[in-house]
Design a protein around this motif. Structure first.
Motif, short mmCIF file in Angstrom:
data_model
loop_
_atom_site.label_atom_id
_atom_site.label_comp_id
_atom_site.label_asym_id
_atom_site.label_seq_id
_atom_site.Cartn_x
_atom_site.Cartn_y
_atom_site.Cartn_z
N VAL A 106 -6.06 -44.91 -7.08
CA VAL A 106 -6.16 -45.73 -5.88
C VAL A 106 -6.75 -44.77 -4.94
N ALA A 107 -7.55 -45.34 -3.91
CA ALA A 107 -8.02 -44.43 -2.72
C ALA A 107 -7.44 -45.49 -1.31
N VAL A 108 -6.83 -44.76 -0.40
CA VAL A 108 -6.35 -45.18 0.67
C VAL A 108 -7.09 -44.57 1.51
N ILE A 109 -8.02 -45.58 2.44
CA ILE A 109 -8.90 -45.22 3.31
C ILE A 109 -8.83 -45.74 4.79
N ARG A 110 -9.13 -44.83 5.64
CA ARG A 110 -9.39 -45.14 7.03
C ARG A 110 -10.43 -44.79 7.55
N HIS A 111 -11.30 -45.57 8.10
CA HIS A 111 -12.59 -45.75 8.63
C HIS A 111 -12.99 -46.05 9.77
N SER A 112 -13.62 -45.63 10.61
CA SER A 112 -13.96 -46.27 11.88
C SER A 112 -14.82 -47.40 11.88
N SER A 113 -15.49 -47.56 10.85
CA SER A 113 -16.70 -48.77 10.60
C SER A 113 -15.55 -50.03 10.13
N GLN A 114 -16.06 -51.08 10.78
CA GLN A 114 -15.18 -52.44 10.50
C GLN A 114 -15.73 -52.71 8.96
N ASP A 115 -14.92 -53.36 8.34
CA ASP A 115 -14.99 -53.87 6.91
C ASP A 115 -15.75 -52.85 5.89
N PHE A 116 -15.43 -51.28 6.36
CA PHE A 116 -16.08 -50.47 5.44
C PHE A 116 -15.93 -50.62 4.00
N TYR A 117 -14.75 -51.24 3.50
CA TYR A 117 -14.38 -51.67 2.34
C TYR A 117 -15.14 -52.65 1.45
N GLN A 118 -15.81 -53.11 2.16
CA GLN A 118 -16.36 -54.37 1.42
C GLN A 118 -17.42 -53.95 0.35
N GLU A 119 -18.33 -52.96 0.64
CA GLU A 119 -19.27 -52.51 -0.33
C GLU A 119 -18.67 -51.78 -1.72
#
Ligand code: ASP
Length: 307
Positions: A106-119
């Motif tokens: 599991v990777a919990v990720i916070r990032h400033s880019s919208q929808d960073f998780y899609q790719e």
């Protein structure tokens, strides 16, 4: 409350919009069970590995995910973006590809880019589950779930509850996630705050009303932090002027319905969104929100681990 736990076997947890109402209610129910001392689905998850990648600062989300992972018996692998190959220019995608390849579950990720998780979730090579710990000003699904749990714990239903979401609406991912889900669950939403932080796209979820016209009518006053990091100022106001015009001071708090509660995702700018004395007052659920965050994050992790 309806909902079945089986439906909560999720590959990823990246947006609340992607969940059915049943799945949301079932996750809330599971969070409550865990808060009341239920045993995690699998007693030990010591063969499961989690990593928390926070590219924006965080206290509550980061540490409560870490608490949740630890309470489930998972192993938490340390990751500090500034000490990783990200500082050599490696992309987020290649970083997560690596973490997945070396065995992270599991990777919990916070990032400033919208929808960073899609790719990441679209990639057949990345096999670990992705949990969105907040993407820019877009979504904050785990905060949404803990807010829903806190409201449900208080009232036992969502249908026809009157909820005011107040403050820096445009820049708040918490506001965006919450307005979508609360409306879908049958609550009536009102917005309030500076017009420069209001977007017409919010009209589909609720009405924009001055706080003084709302304060004695709503069941929940949900305050939002002024997002300094996403813009420069308090609008055209000093901090005190912001509090007096848009915030919750003691005078307004006295007008609230007896049963009404105050919420804020925190961190709180004391003396801006609300008067400092109200943070821990009897009707404030701000501390409860933080506590509930651990149990909702345990429920989310269980759901992705059981996929
Ligand atoms: N902690 C929440 C977030 O990360 C709320 C906030 O920072 O204002 O979005």
């Amino acid at each position: 409350m309806g909902g079945t736990l089986n439906r909560n076997q999720l590959n990823h947890f990246v947006s609340v919009e992607a969940l059915t109402n049943e799945e949301v209610l079932s996750l809330i129910q599971r969070s409550e069970e865990l808060k009341n001392g239920a045993t995690p689905i699998r007693l030990h998850h010591e063969d499961k590995y989690a990593v928390n990648l926070f590219f924006e600062n965080s206290t509550r989300t980061h540490k409560s995910f870490e608490m949740a992972e630890t309470k489930l018996g998972m192993k938490v692998i340390d990751f500090e973006p500034s000490l990783s190959s990200l500082s050599k220019g490696e992309s987020l995608y290649d970083t997560v590809l690596t973490l997945s390849a070396i065995g992270l579950d599991v990777a919990v990720i916070r990032h400033s880019s919208q929808d960073f998780y899609q790719e990441l979730i679209d990639s057949p090579s990345i096999t670990c589950s992705i949990i969105n710990g907040g993407d820019g000003a877009s979504q904050h699904p785990s905060q949404c779930l803990l807010d829903l749990m806190t409201i449900y714990e208080e009232f036992g239903y969502f249908e026809n509850l009157k909820i005011a979401i107040v403050g820096d609406l445009t820049h708040s991912r918490v506001a965006r996630s919450n307005m979508q889900m609360l409306k879908r669950l049958g609550a009536t939403i009102f917005f309030s705050g500076p017009l420069e932080w209001y977007d017409d796209s919010f009209n589909q979820y609720g009405q924009n009303v001055p706080l003084d016209d709302l304060i004695d009518k709503v069941d929940v006053v949900m305050l939002l932090r002024v997002q300094h990091e996403r813009h420069e100022t308090y609008g055209n106001f000093s901090k005190t002027a912001y509090l007096n015009r848009y915030g919750l001071n003691e005078e307004r708090e006295r007008k609230m319905l007896d049963h009404a509660i105050i919420m804020h995702p925190a961190p709180v700018n004391r003396g801006v969104e609300l008067q400092g004395s109200l943070v821990e007052c009897a009707r404030s659920r701000i501390v409860t929100q933080m506590t509930n965050g651990v149990y909702t994050r345990m429920a989310i992790l269980e759901a992705v681990l059981e996929k």
